[in-house]
Scaffold this motif. Structure first.
Motif, short mmCIF file in Angstrom:
data_model
loop_
_atom_site.label_atom_id
_atom_site.label_comp_id
_atom_site.label_asym_id
_atom_site.label_seq_id
_atom_site.Cartn_x
_atom_site.Cartn_y
_atom_site.Cartn_z
N ALA B 433 -29.98 16.16 46.81
CA ALA B 433 -28.93 15.79 47.76
C ALA B 433 -29.59 15.06 48.93
CB ALA B 433 -28.20 17.02 48.25
N THR B 434 -29.24 13.82 49.14
CA THR B 434 -30.00 12.94 50.04
C THR B 434 -29.08 12.18 50.97
OG1 THR B 434 -31.58 12.66 48.22
CG2 THR B 434 -31.77 11.12 50.06
N GLN B 435 -29.48 12.04 52.24
CA GLN B 435 -28.73 11.23 53.19
C GLN B 435 -28.87 9.75 52.83
OE1 GLN B 435 -30.41 12.44 57.01
NE2 GLN B 435 -28.59 13.69 57.41
N GLY B 436 -27.82 8.97 53.09
CA GLY B 436 -27.89 7.53 52.86
C GLY B 436 -28.86 6.88 53.84
N ALA B 450 -23.06 8.75 55.14
CA ALA B 450 -23.41 8.49 53.74
C ALA B 450 -24.36 9.54 53.18
CB ALA B 450 -24.02 7.10 53.60
N PHE B 451 -24.05 10.10 52.03
CA PHE B 451 -25.01 10.91 51.28
C PHE B 451 -24.71 10.82 49.79
CE2 PHE B 451 -21.72 13.90 52.76
CZ PHE B 451 -21.31 14.51 51.58
N TYR B 452 -25.74 11.08 48.99
CA TYR B 452 -25.61 10.88 47.54
C TYR B 452 -26.59 11.78 46.81
CZ TYR B 452 -29.90 8.12 47.92
OH TYR B 452 -31.20 7.73 48.16
N ALA B 453 -26.43 11.85 45.49
CA ALA B 453 -27.33 12.63 44.64
C ALA B 453 -28.43 11.70 44.13
CB ALA B 453 -26.57 13.25 43.47
N SER B 473 -31.29 20.96 47.84
CA SER B 473 -30.64 21.67 46.72
C SER B 473 -31.06 21.05 45.39
CB SER B 473 -29.11 21.63 46.84
OG SER B 473 -28.68 22.47 47.86
N HIS B 487 -16.22 8.27 30.85
CA HIS B 487 -15.58 8.09 32.15
C HIS B 487 -16.59 7.69 33.22
CE1 HIS B 487 -12.06 9.42 30.29
NE2 HIS B 487 -12.24 10.73 30.42
N SER B 488 -17.65 8.52 33.37
CA SER B 488 -18.59 8.27 34.47
C SER B 488 -19.60 7.18 34.12
CB SER B 488 -19.36 9.56 34.80
OG SER B 488 -20.25 9.86 33.73
N HIS B 489 -19.72 6.86 32.82
CA HIS B 489 -20.72 5.89 32.35
C HIS B 489 -22.13 6.33 32.71
CE1 HIS B 489 -17.08 3.63 31.82
NE2 HIS B 489 -16.88 3.57 33.13
N LYS B 490 -22.28 7.65 32.96
CA LYS B 490 -23.60 8.22 33.20
C LYS B 490 -24.09 8.90 31.92
CE LYS B 490 -22.88 9.01 38.15
NZ LYS B 490 -22.59 10.02 39.21
#
Lengths: 562, 562
Positions: B433-436, B450-453, B473, B487-490
């Motif tokens: 879990a990381t800040q943009g 902004a934050f993202y995985a 985390s 759906h997620s294309h992941k």
């Protein structure tokens, strides 16, 4: 009618009826009595909340020690919205039958009771606005978003009333003035995103039956309690396996646990004076306008109590169930009731009682082995946004369904704990798994294998504002240092385990960072301040350093669901 | 007799009896057949272990794809101890009926099967030695502790055979030579600590009845499955709600889950090739001699399978239960059986099967929702040591009972995961879990929310050796990057959650630090190496960089109980 109510309240306080426990929430009668008393003095007003002003702790502790002395007076804590949106906070002494406090507050807004109303108001526009596409700009007002009663509506569309609207997010955000009761602006993005054409999700029974019905390969597992339950409920006090707890409830925090004690071979030992979920902060991680605005304070802005669904149709618990209702006030000042707001039951796993169906499906569980846990189930109920086919989420969200962008967000749960471990004079220690001093070969640590649980006492509020440390498996001990365990000779303690906390991810200076206040940290300890801590009914400041002024003594547990 | 066994094995492989699944543990017949074949060639030996040499993965995957081709040959993996303590590892081809590998190993010792034997051998001395107090030094041998087969006995005393010995630790440590089968030294501390005079703890039914009996204030909660269970068991393959899993078992790891698949609307999708608990490392944190020696490798040194208790008297599970046995070899070469070593049942919580009663009361649980968890209950079974009245633990332990010092220790559980997510070509990503990027006001992050995985691909073994990060985390995704979610294309993925890990606390350079190897880290990923990974039967090097050579692909989950 109203006078009857007043009379029945009078009976309460004159003792012709069994009086309520001082921790009991206000009854419908008490709520309507408070409204009558206010009306006589101030006329018609819009009621935002009426809840019990909990007695002062020192006063309560005296009474709990000796219930034969006069019980604390019942006081209603009232929040009303005067014409023009001015917020007034008042106290009504239900015994004296008079208003003892009437304070007009500046720079705050009341908890928002309108989301569903706004939804109905706006959803009818949705289709039309979409069809008229860019011409929609013609209906935009030029008014700025600056007043205190502004509500931003996140819009969804439902092909059928039973469909899940989260599959059909709309791309525009009407701005609603709760005071004026009108839409003052509609926020429309540069890049338009049409209404989703994907297949609706509908989880209602008949829809599932249409799609082939429920699975049939699971045999029943029946749970029965032929001799009934092992707990007793007197009024709102649960008695279970030497544990006692008073179950309160208010519009903001929902369930409140008071005066948790354990009967230790005949000695009633106090453990917690009060436990509640004080706030849930939900920042969103998408930096693109207007999503930076999305950061909910679910309790302070909507109310965990208000968002409670009735379990009158029964809950999913098995075995013997005991229910409790919840009483509120509506805008007009009438009392309302949520039937079966709380479900108390016993599980094989040893669960004491269970309260479900917050808007976010949170579940509060008290276990028999003596720890109080707040378990949260995130069931995908989060704000979604529209996306065009092939659009890149840029990592700020996940396409969970065609055309549906589930934005990154956190759920920071603020647990308020008021420990009372063998009495009110408790101390908090930070506990870290720590290597012993000295390198391999040194005198104090010749083999380098030394490690211990390092305990650091919190002496000031400043040093008591701390974060989780995964490297040391940090925990927090609440102790009564005047009472030692006979074997370990260490203070009797309860341990707070608040792990998996990435902290508040939005950066310093941003609105949610300011508003979340102590919720930014894993743990915050305040010196006891009776007036400040209770009652639960508080309002959301625009940009204060406190989370909706329901100041958590402890901030516990956050989950990032990305 | 032995020839009958050989015949019945021959029948297996010639198909006159239904042949075992290639993942099935060796049967009693196969174990005794292997012994016969070895005896004919090498005569009498001391058997340490005989277990299935699991087929090569590539060979198994071929067969799983097309079970009509010839199944992999059954091979017994044998560990024997030759006179003088030399460890020999062998393979016996049960179809060809001959030894295909016979390797004398240097610098290793076999898994220790003697603890209870030593206990019996020594406990009779205990009282006498105590009584003779300091004269005990007269019986000390001068021999150094340097050979490979040394066992250090941690001594306890039992006033009554049913009492818990953990309340009566003795202060001296006999040193036992497993090869010579004799005590070569008795380690006696400068400060003597007499046998504990405290009241014994006895948890047997009659003892509890004597003390007033069990509590009577709990009403029964009955769980019934009137239509039986929802799972089917064919051989050792469990079929439950579209899930399939083969349940193996060996003397070292205990339960082994193989070929976990999910039937996705008619398509059998592989998920995990193999799951097991590969090791549990238990370092102790007291730097005082001789406690620095205390660091158990519960699986590599004692064997999770060998330590399994029989559930023949029934387990504590409610509802309908299905049991499986376990077959071992004893020292003489006879096959032995643990009845009901595994209990399979279904719970309301959706548990697929459950295996309890490791020596440390660990519980392996597979849940229906598709994640495989290893849940460990620590029930206070740890090495305790004697202390004098008023003695200071110096923080290296806790006085849990008068005269009983429970030393600080860790339990590092090494979970070996061999993912097979939609096929064997999987990739591992570290997720934080990381800040943009960009401060508040910057173009890319104007509001700072902004934050993202953040996903980091592991490309080398070196970068794949990583620790937990509580601040982000951190989790780990096992993905098939060639198969995307529609759906997620992941990439389709399973996530490893390995939190609350303080890491191995003893410092670099110390014996346990060297031996624990990869167990020092939260996660370690190895490129697939068939020969190295399986079979499970391995030996404990004196000071290798690997944990008992049961190389964990993943090291998961550690708990500090201080």
């Amino acid at each position: 009618m109203a006078l009857d109510r007043l009379k029945s309240v009078a009976q309460h306080v004159t003792g012709t009826l069994p009086p309520p426990h001082p921790f009991d929430p206000l009854s419908n009668a008490e709520i309507e009595a408070a409204v009558q008393i206010i009306r006589q003095q101030y006329g018609q007003l819009h009621y935002n909340a009426i809840t019990l002003k909990e007695p002062l702790k020192k006063e309560m502790l005296r009474w709990l020690e000796n219930p034969s002395i006069p019980r604390p007076v019942r006081i209603a804590d009232v929040v009303v919205v005067a014409p023009g949106g001015k917020v007034i906070e008042g106290w009504v002494d239900l015994k004296a039958g008079k208003v003892t406090k009437w304070l007009s507050l500046e720079g705050v807004q009341p908890l928002n009771r309108l989301p569903w109303r706004i939804y109905r108001l706006l959803s009818m526009f949705a289709g039309k606005i979409q069809r008229s596409s860019n011409n929609v700009r013609l209906v935009v007002f030029q008014q700025k978003i600056c007043t205190k009663s502004i509500v931003i509506a996140l819009m969804y569309y439902r092909p059928h009333m039973d469909d899940s609207q989260y599959s059909f997010p709309l791309d525009f955000c009407p701005i609603f003035d709760a005071a004026k009761q009108e839409i003052i602006h509609i926020d429309i993005p540069e890049i338009r995103r049409p209404v989703n054409k994907a297949k609706p999700n509908n989880y209602h029974v008949d829809a599932i039956e249409k799609e082939g019905g429920y699975r049939t390969d699971i045999k029943p597992i029946n749970i029965t309690q032929p001799e009934g339950v092992s707990f007793k409920v007197e009024g709102r006090v649960i008695d279970w396996q030497n544990w006692k707890v008073h179950v309160g409830f208010n519009y903001k925090e929902g369930i409140v646990l008071n005066n948790i004690t354990y009967n230790d071979k005949g000695t009633e030992r106090p453990i917690f004076y009060r436990l509640s979920l004080a706030e849930m902060v939900v920042p969103y991680g998408n930096p693109e306008h207007p999503h930076q605005r999305k950061h909910a304070f679910d309790l302070g802005e909507y109310g965990g109590g208000y968002m409670t669904n009735s379990l009158s149709l029964g809950c999913d618990c098995k075995g013997a169930i005991h229910y409790m209702d919840a009483a509120f006030v509506n805008k007009a000042g009438d009392s309302t009731t949520i039937k079966n707001a709380i479900c108390i039951h016993e599980e094989d796993a040893g669960i004491l009682f269970k309260h479900t169906d917050f808007r976010d499906d949170s579940v509060v569980v008290t276990r028999g082995h003596g720890t109080v846990q707040l378990e949260i189930k995130l069931t995908g109920i989060l704000n979604t946004y529209a996306m065009n086919p092939g659009e890149d989420t840029k990592g700020w969200g996940t396409e969970v369904y065609p055309g549906v962008n589930a934005h990154n967000h956190q759920h920071l749960f603020c647990l308020r704990i008021d420990p009372n471990i063998d009495g009110p004079n408790n101390t908090v220690f930070q506990v870290d798994a720590t290597q012993g001093a000295g390198e391999v070969g040194s005198k104090e640590n010749p083999f380098g294998n030394a490690f211990y649980a390092k305990r650091t006492k919190y002496s000031t509020v400043k040093e008591a504002t701390s974060d989780y440390n995964g490297a040391t498996s940090r925990t927090w001990d609440m102790c009564n240092t005047n009472k030692l365990n006979p074997h370990s000779h260490k203070p009797v303690s309860y341990k707070l385990v608040s792990r998996e906390v990435p902290g508040l991810l939005p950066k310093e200076g941003f609105l949610v960072w300011k508003r979340a206040g102590f919720a930014r940290h894993a743990v915050h300890v305040t010196k006891y301040d009776d007036e400040q801590l209770y009652p639960a009914g508080r309002h959301v400041p625009q940009t204060s350093g406190e989370p909706s002024r329901g100041i958590p003594e402890w901030i516990a547990d956050a989950i990032l669901s990305a």
